[in-house]
Design a protein around this motif. Structure first.
Motif, PDB file in Angstrom:
ATOM      1  N   LEU A 123       0.808  -1.217   0.000  1.00  0.00           N
ATOM      2  CA  LEU A 123       0.000   0.000   0.000  1.00  0.00           C
ATOM      3  C   LEU A 123       0.841   1.266   0.000  1.00  0.00           C
ATOM      4  O   LEU A 123       0.466   2.274  -0.610  1.00  0.00           O
ATOM      5  CB  LEU A 123      -0.942   0.024   1.217  1.00  0.00           C
ATOM      6  N   ASN A 124       1.991   1.232   0.660  1.00  0.00           N
ATOM      7  CA  ASN A 124       2.772   2.451   0.847  1.00  0.00           C
ATOM      8  C   ASN A 124       3.833   2.699  -0.221  1.00  0.00           C
ATOM      9  O   ASN A 124       4.061   3.850  -0.601  1.00  0.00           O
ATOM     10  CB  ASN A 124       3.448   2.414   2.219  1.00  0.00           C
ATOM     11  N   TYR A 125       4.473   1.635  -0.691  1.00  0.00           N
ATOM     12  CA  TYR A 125       5.649   1.839  -1.553  1.00  0.00           C
ATOM     13  C   TYR A 125       5.655   0.991  -2.817  1.00  0.00           C
ATOM     14  O   TYR A 125       6.567   1.131  -3.634  1.00  0.00           O
ATOM     15  CB  TYR A 125       6.930   1.536  -0.766  1.00  0.00           C
ATOM     16  N   GLY A 126       4.664   0.096  -2.986  1.00  0.00           N
ATOM     17  CA  GLY A 126       4.735  -0.839  -4.098  1.00  0.00           C
ATOM     18  C   GLY A 126       3.503  -0.858  -4.969  1.00  0.00           C
ATOM     19  O   GLY A 126       3.326  -0.017  -5.847  1.00  0.00           O
ATOM     20  N   CYS A 127       2.610  -1.828  -4.702  1.00  0.00           N
ATOM     21  CA  CYS A 127       1.459  -2.070  -5.586  1.00  0.00           C
ATOM     22  C   CYS A 127       0.647  -0.807  -5.868  1.00  0.00           C
ATOM     23  O   CYS A 127       0.446  -0.431  -7.034  1.00  0.00           O
ATOM     24  CB  CYS A 127       0.529  -3.112  -4.964  1.00  0.00           C
ATOM     25  N   ILE A 128       0.177  -0.158  -4.829  1.00  0.00           N
ATOM     26  CA  ILE A 128      -0.724   0.980  -5.021  1.00  0.00           C
ATOM     27  C   ILE A 128       0.001   2.196  -5.605  1.00  0.00           C
ATOM     28  O   ILE A 128      -0.474   2.791  -6.591  1.00  0.00           O
ATOM     29  CB  ILE A 128      -1.435   1.335  -3.698  1.00  0.00           C
ATOM     30  N   PRO A 129       1.140   2.619  -5.063  1.00  0.00           N
ATOM     31  CA  PRO A 129       1.827   3.767  -5.668  1.00  0.00           C
ATOM     32  C   PRO A 129       2.217   3.536  -7.125  1.00  0.00           C
ATOM     33  O   PRO A 129       2.068   4.437  -7.957  1.00  0.00           O
ATOM     34  CB  PRO A 129       3.072   3.930  -4.792  1.00  0.00           C
ATOM     35  N   SER A 130       2.693   2.332  -7.442  1.00  0.00           N
ATOM     36  CA  SER A 130       3.114   2.079  -8.822  1.00  0.00           C
ATOM     37  C   SER A 130       1.923   2.081  -9.766  1.00  0.00           C
ATOM     38  O   SER A 130       2.002   2.613 -10.881  1.00  0.00           O
ATOM     39  CB  SER A 130       3.873   0.751  -8.925  1.00  0.00           C
ATOM     40  N   LYS A 131       0.786   1.525  -9.335  1.00  0.00           N
ATOM     41  CA  LYS A 131      -0.381   1.521 -10.216  1.00  0.00           C
ATOM     42  C   LYS A 131      -0.954   2.920 -10.369  1.00  0.00           C
ATOM     43  O   LYS A 131      -1.495   3.266 -11.431  1.00  0.00           O
ATOM     44  CB  LYS A 131      -1.443   0.555  -9.684  1.00  0.00           C
ATOM     45  N   ALA A 132      -0.854   3.731  -9.325  1.00  0.00           N
ATOM     46  CA  ALA A 132      -1.276   5.125  -9.455  1.00  0.00           C
ATOM     47  C   ALA A 132      -0.429   5.843 -10.497  1.00  0.00           C
ATOM     48  O   ALA A 132      -0.952   6.566 -11.360  1.00  0.00           O
ATOM     49  CB  ALA A 132      -1.175   5.830  -8.102  1.00  0.00           C
ATOM     50  N   MET A 133       0.876   5.642 -10.435  1.00  0.00           N
ATOM     51  CA  MET A 133       1.767   6.288 -11.403  1.00  0.00           C
ATOM     52  C   MET A 133       1.565   5.724 -12.814  1.00  0.00           C
ATOM     53  O   MET A 133       1.657   6.451 -13.808  1.00  0.00           O
ATOM     54  CB  MET A 133       3.217   6.109 -10.960  1.00  0.00           C
ATOM     55  N   ILE A 134       1.293   4.426 -12.917  1.00  0.00           N
ATOM     56  CA  ILE A 134       1.013   3.824 -14.221  1.00  0.00           C
ATOM     57  C   ILE A 134      -0.234   4.451 -14.830  1.00  0.00           C
ATOM     58  O   ILE A 134      -0.267   4.820 -16.015  1.00  0.00           O
ATOM     59  CB  ILE A 134       0.855   2.297 -14.089  1.00  0.00           C
ATOM     60  N   THR A 135      -1.276   4.614 -14.021  1.00  0.00           N
ATOM     61  CA  THR A 135      -2.518   5.213 -14.509  1.00  0.00           C
ATOM     62  C   THR A 135      -2.297   6.645 -14.971  1.00  0.00           C
ATOM     63  O   THR A 135      -2.745   7.041 -16.062  1.00  0.00           O
ATOM     64  CB  THR A 135      -3.597   5.191 -13.415  1.00  0.00           C
ATOM     65  N   ALA A 136      -1.593   7.416 -14.159  1.00  0.00           N
ATOM     66  CA  ALA A 136      -1.370   8.827 -14.490  1.00  0.00           C
ATOM     67  C   ALA A 136      -0.554   8.982 -15.769  1.00  0.00           C
ATOM     68  O   ALA A 136      -0.882   9.797 -16.641  1.00  0.00           O
ATOM     69  CB  ALA A 136      -0.679   9.530 -13.321  1.00  0.00           C
ATOM     70  N   THR A 137       0.512   8.211 -15.888  1.00  0.00           N
ATOM     71  CA  THR A 137       1.354   8.329 -17.089  1.00  0.00           C
ATOM     72  C   THR A 137       0.649   7.770 -18.314  1.00  0.00           C
ATOM     73  O   THR A 137       0.864   8.260 -19.428  1.00  0.00           O
ATOM     74  CB  THR A 137       2.705   7.627 -16.879  1.00  0.00           C
ATOM     75  N   ASP A 138      -0.213   6.774 -18.131  1.00  0.00           N
ATOM     76  CA  ASP A 138      -0.997   6.259 -19.265  1.00  0.00           C
ATOM     77  C   ASP A 138      -1.925   7.336 -19.810  1.00  0.00           C
ATOM     78  O   ASP A 138      -2.074   7.492 -21.027  1.00  0.00           O
ATOM     79  CB  ASP A 138      -1.823   5.045 -18.841  1.00  0.00           C
ATOM     80  N   ILE A 139      -2.559   8.082 -18.894  1.00  0.00           N
ATOM     81  CA  ILE A 139      -3.469   9.148 -19.327  1.00  0.00           C
ATOM     82  C   ILE A 139      -2.714  10.183 -20.154  1.00  0.00           C
ATOM     83  O   ILE A 139      -3.173  10.606 -21.233  1.00  0.00           O
ATOM     84  CB  ILE A 139      -4.142   9.805 -18.109  1.00  0.00           C
ATOM     85  N   ALA A 140      -1.562  10.596 -19.666  1.00  0.00           N
ATOM     86  CA  ALA A 140      -0.775  11.596 -20.395  1.00  0.00           C
ATOM     87  C   ALA A 140      -0.326  11.055 -21.746  1.00  0.00           C
ATOM     88  O   ALA A 140      -0.391  11.759 -22.770  1.00  0.00           O
ATOM     89  CB  ALA A 140       0.435  12.002 -19.555  1.00  0.00           C
ATOM     90  N   HIS A 141       0.128   9.813 -21.761  1.00  0.00           N
ATOM     91  CA  HIS A 141       0.614   9.214 -23.013  1.00  0.00           C
ATOM     92  C   HIS A 141      -0.521   9.060 -24.021  1.00  0.00           C
ATOM     93  O   HIS A 141      -0.344   9.364 -25.214  1.00  0.00           O
ATOM     94  CB  HIS A 141       1.244   7.855 -22.715  1.00  0.00           C
ATOM     95  N   GLU A 142      -1.675   8.595 -23.556  1.00  0.00           N
ATOM     96  CA  GLU A 142      -2.797   8.396 -24.468  1.00  0.00           C
ATOM     97  C   GLU A 142      -3.277   9.724 -25.046  1.00  0.00           C
ATOM     98  O   GLU A 142      -3.620   9.807 -26.233  1.00  0.00           O
ATOM     99  CB  GLU A 142      -3.936   7.691 -23.727  1.00  0.00           C
ATOM    100  N   ALA A 143      -3.289  10.759 -24.220  1.00  0.00           N
ATOM    101  CA  ALA A 143      -3.702  12.079 -24.715  1.00  0.00           C
ATOM    102  C   ALA A 143      -2.722  12.596 -25.767  1.00  0.00           C
ATOM    103  O   ALA A 143      -3.121  13.198 -26.769  1.00  0.00           O
ATOM    104  CB  ALA A 143      -3.797  13.064 -23.560  1.00  0.00           C
ATOM    105  N   ARG A 144      -1.455  12.308 -25.546  1.00  0.00           N
ATOM    106  CA  ARG A 144      -0.418  12.804 -26.449  1.00  0.00           C
ATOM    107  C   ARG A 144      -0.415  12.050 -27.783  1.00  0.00           C
ATOM    108  O   ARG A 144       0.091  12.555 -28.786  1.00  0.00           O
ATOM    109  CB  ARG A 144       0.947  12.674 -25.759  1.00  0.00           C
ATOM    110  N   HIS A 145      -0.989  10.835 -27.788  1.00  0.00           N
ATOM    111  CA  HIS A 145      -0.946  10.011 -28.998  1.00  0.00           C
ATOM    112  C   HIS A 145      -2.339   9.598 -29.443  1.00  0.00           C
ATOM    113  O   HIS A 145      -2.570   8.452 -29.838  1.00  0.00           O
ATOM    114  CB  HIS A 145      -0.076   8.776 -28.756  1.00  0.00           C
ATOM    115  N   ALA A 146      -3.278  10.521 -29.384  1.00  0.00           N
ATOM    116  CA  ALA A 146      -4.663  10.215 -29.761  1.00  0.00           C
ATOM    117  C   ALA A 146      -5.073  10.890 -31.061  1.00  0.00           C
ATOM    118  O   ALA A 146      -6.259  11.131 -31.305  1.00  0.00           O
ATOM    119  CB  ALA A 146      -5.607  10.632 -28.639  1.00  0.00           C
ATOM    120  N   GLU A 147      -4.101  11.187 -31.932  1.00  0.00           N
ATOM    121  CA  GLU A 147      -4.422  11.873 -33.186  1.00  0.00           C
ATOM    122  C   GLU A 147      -5.387  11.074 -34.042  1.00  0.00           C
ATOM    123  O   GLU A 147      -6.242  11.640 -34.739  1.00  0.00           O
ATOM    124  CB  GLU A 147      -3.140  12.141 -33.984  1.00  0.00           C
ATOM    125  N   ALA A 148      -5.274   9.733 -34.004  1.00  0.00           N
ATOM    126  CA  ALA A 148      -6.162   8.905 -34.817  1.00  0.00           C
ATOM    127  C   ALA A 148      -7.616   9.073 -34.420  1.00  0.00           C
ATOM    128  O   ALA A 148      -8.522   8.845 -35.224  1.00  0.00           O
ATOM    129  CB  ALA A 148      -5.753   7.433 -34.703  1.00  0.00           C
TER     130      ALA A 148
END
Length: 504
Positions: free
Chosen positions: A48-73
Motif C-alpha cells: 500500500l505504501n511503496y509498491g502495488c498501489i503507488p506504482s499503479k497510481a503512477m502507471i494510470t497517471a502516465t498512461d493518461i498523459a501518453h494516451e492524450a499525447r498520442h490520440a491523433e487517430a
C-alpha cells in the motif's frame, strides 16, 4: 526516561501489517480471537505504501498523459504538461487514504495495534522494541504467532541504495523531477512496469537484463506485445548483461555492464559501436557504447529492479525454532504453518508466489486454522498480473503444464483485434487464451495479454475455482460491446464454434 519493560499476553500475535498481516489480523478478530498486530513502519506495508498501489497510481497517471499525447487517430490533438511533483502528491493522497482505512478496519475488528519491531525470545514469547528515544520495549506472550514481515528490494554489489543516483522501486516512485535518462537493471515485472512509467514521462530508458528476454517465466507469445510496445516507447534493451559498477565521470553517471559468463548475448536493441557513430554517442539522451562486448551507459540515474528478498533476518527465528531455507524464506505447509505448529508465516516472507493477493489469502487461512476451521490454501486458481503496457494476466495451467500433468489439453484463443470494444479503446494488441481438458471441457488455465487483462482474468479464475467447463463459459451471455466478450469467444474457439474469429 526509559519506560520499563512490561509483559502482556495475546492469543494471536501478528508481526507485520502489510496485505498478508493486516488481513490475518482482521480475520482473526472476526473469529473472536484476541489479536495484537505489530508494525514498525506503516499500516498497509510495502504494497500500500511503496509498491502495488503507488506504482499503479503512477502507471494510470502516465498512461493518461501518453494516451492524450498520442490520440491523433481519434481526432484528439494534445500535448499535456506533466507536473511530477503534483502527480506524486496525488499518488501519496491515494496511499494515505488506503493506509488510514486499514488502521480503522483493524480497530473496528477489535485488533490491538502496536508500533515497534518484534523479535522472538522463544516459541511463545516476543519482545517489541518501540521506536524513538526513551520508548523502551515490552514483552508479549502469545499462544499463536503469524509472521508477515514481507520482503525488500534486493541490492547488487557496488550499487548501494544510499547513493543518490542509485534507486530502488520505492525511491523511484518518489522522485521530485523527471530524469532525462535512466538505466533499469532487471526486466522482471517491477523493472518493466517502471520502465514504461518513466518512458511515458519522457525519460530515455535503457533496460539491462541478465536473461535472454523480458519477464522470465512468462510465455513468449505473452511477452512479445509487451516488448514491442516498450520499444515503440523508445526503450532500449540489452540482454545477457549484468551491471557490474558505476562511477561519475562527469555530470551523468556511467553504468558498466558485463556479458553473462563472458559471452555477448545482446538480444535487444543493440547500441551502435563508437566506430559507427563517429562521436561515440547514440542519438538518445543516454549515451551508450560497447567495447569488447562491455556495455557502458551514461545516464542520470539507475534503477535496480532485480527482485526482492524476505525480511526475516532480524526476527531471531532460531530462538522460536522456526526454520528458513537458504534464501531466508520461511517454509510453510498448505495451512501456512511453519516448522513450529503454532507459528505461521504468510505473504512474501513465506516465498513464491510473492503476490499481495496470495499473501492476503494465506493470512485468512492462517487465522481460520488458528480458530479451528478446516482451512487450507489451493494455488490452482491463483492469478498473476503484470501491469505493463499492455497488461499480462495468467491463472491456472499453461498448455504445456497441463500436458505435463497428464491432461489432454485443448486451447481456444481470441485476438483483441477482432473485438469491437477493444478497437473503440484504441488498444487492440494481444489476445485471450483458454486451456481446458479436451474430453470433459473443464477449464484448466488461461492467459491474457491486452487491455484490462488484470480485470478479465477474474472470470477465468472463478471458472477454475468452480470447476466450470468451456460450455459454461461459452453459454454465459456477455454484454456487448465489452472486452469480456473476448473470454466467451476464446471458450467458443476451443469448442470450434467461435463467431468472430476463425476456429482452430
Amino acid at each position: 526516561m526509559v519506560v520499563g519493560d512490561v509483559t502482556t499476553g495475546t492469543e494471536v500475535l501478528v508481526i507485520g501489517a502489510g496485505p498478508a498481516g493486516y488481513v490475518a489480523a482482521i480475520r482473526a478478530g472476526q473469529l473472536d480471537l484476541d489479536v495484537t498486530l505489530v508494525e514498525k513502519d506503516a499500516y498497509g506495508g510495502t504494497c500500500l505504501n511503496y509498491g502495488c498501489i503507488p506504482s499503479k497510481a503512477m502507471i494510470t497517471a502516465t498512461d493518461i498523459a501518453h494516451e492524450a499525447r498520442h490520440a491523433e487517430a481519434m481526432g484528439i490533438h494534445a500535448d499535456p504538461a506533466i507536473d511530477l511533483s503534483g502527480m506524486v502528491g496525488w499518488k501519496d493522497d491515494v496511499v494515505s487514504q488506503l493506509t488510514s482505512g486499514v488502521e480503522k478496519l483493524c480497530k473496528a475488528n477489535g485488533v490491538n495495534l502496536l508500533e515497534g519491531t518484534a523479535t522472538f525470545v522463544d516459541e511463545n514469547t516476543a519482545r517489541i522494541a518501540h521506536g524513538g528515544e526513551g520508548q523502551g520495549s515490552e514483552t508479549i506472550e502469545f499462544e499463536h504467532a503469524i509472521v508477515a514481515t514481507g520482503s525488500r528490494p534486493i541490492s547488487i554489489p557496488d550499487f548501494s541504495f544510499d547513493d543518490p543516483p542509485v534507486l530502488n522501486s520505492r525511491q523511484a516512485l518518489s522522485l521530485e523531477s523527471v530524469p532525462d535518462s535512466m538505466a533499469v537493471v532487471g526486466a522482471g515485472y517491477i523493472g518493466m512496469e517502471l520502465a514504461n512509467v518513466f518512458a511515458k514521462l519522457g525519460t530515455d530508458v535503457t533496460v539491462i537484463e541478465m536473461m535472454d528476454s523480458i519477464l522470465p517465466g512468462y510465455d513468449d507469445d505473452l511477452k512479445r506485445p509487451v516488448k514491442k510496445r516498450a520499444e515503440d516507447l523508445g526503450i532500449d534493451f540489452h540482454f545477457g548483461y549484468t551491471a557490474s559498477e558505476w562511477y561519475e565521470p562527469g555530470v551523468d553517471i556511467r553504468v558498466v555492464a558485463e556479458p553473462v559468463d563472458g559471452a555477448a548475448a545482446n538480444g535487444g536493441s543493440e547500441a551502435p559501436r563508437a566506430s559507427e557513430t563517429g562521436s561515440g554517442e547514440s542519438a538518445s539522451a543516454s549515451r551508450e557504447t560497447i567495447e569488447d562486448e562491455r556495455l557502458e551507459l551514461d545516464v542520470e540515474t539507475v534503477l535496480i529492479a532485480v527482485g526482492r528478498e524476505p525480511v526475516s533476518d532480524a526476527l531471531d527465528l532460531e530462538a522460536a525454532g522456526v526454520e528458513t531455507d537458504e534464501g531466508g524464506f520461511i517454509e510453510t505447509d498448505s495451512r501456512a504453518r511453519t516448522t513450529v505448529d503454532h507459528i505461521y508465516a504468510v505473504g512474501d516472507v513465506a516465498g513464491e508466489p510473492m503476490l499481495a493477493h496470495t499473501g492476503s489469502a494465506e493470512g485468512q487461512v492462517a487465522a481460520e486454522v488458528i480458530a479451528g476451521e478446516p482451512a487450507a490454501l489451493d494455488h490452482q486458481a491463483m492469478p498473476a498480473v503484470v501491469f505493463t503496457d499492455p497488461e499480462i494476466a495468467t491463472v491456472g495451467m499453461t498448455e504445456t503444464e497441463a500436458a505435463e500433468a497428464g491432461f489432454d489439453p485443448v486451447v481456444g484463443q481470441f485476438p483483441f483485434r477482432a473485438s469491437g470494444r477493444a478497437l473503440t479503446t484504441g488498444e487492440s494488441d494481444g489476445f485471450v487464451k483458454v486451456v481446458a481438458e479436451e474430453d470433459d471441457g473443464f477449464v484448466l488455465g488461461a492467459s491474457i495479454v491486452g487491455p484490462e487483462a488484470s480485470e478479465l482474468i477474474a472470470e477465468l479464475g472463478l471458472a477454475i475455482e468452480l470447476g466450470a467447463t468451456l460450455e459454461d463459459v461459452a453459454a454465459t451471455v456477455h454484454a456487448h460491446p465489452t472486452l469480456g466478450e473476448s473470454v466467451m469467444e476464446a471458450a467458443e474457439n476451443a469448442l470450434s464454434r467461435a463467431i468472430h474469429t476463425l476456429n482452430r
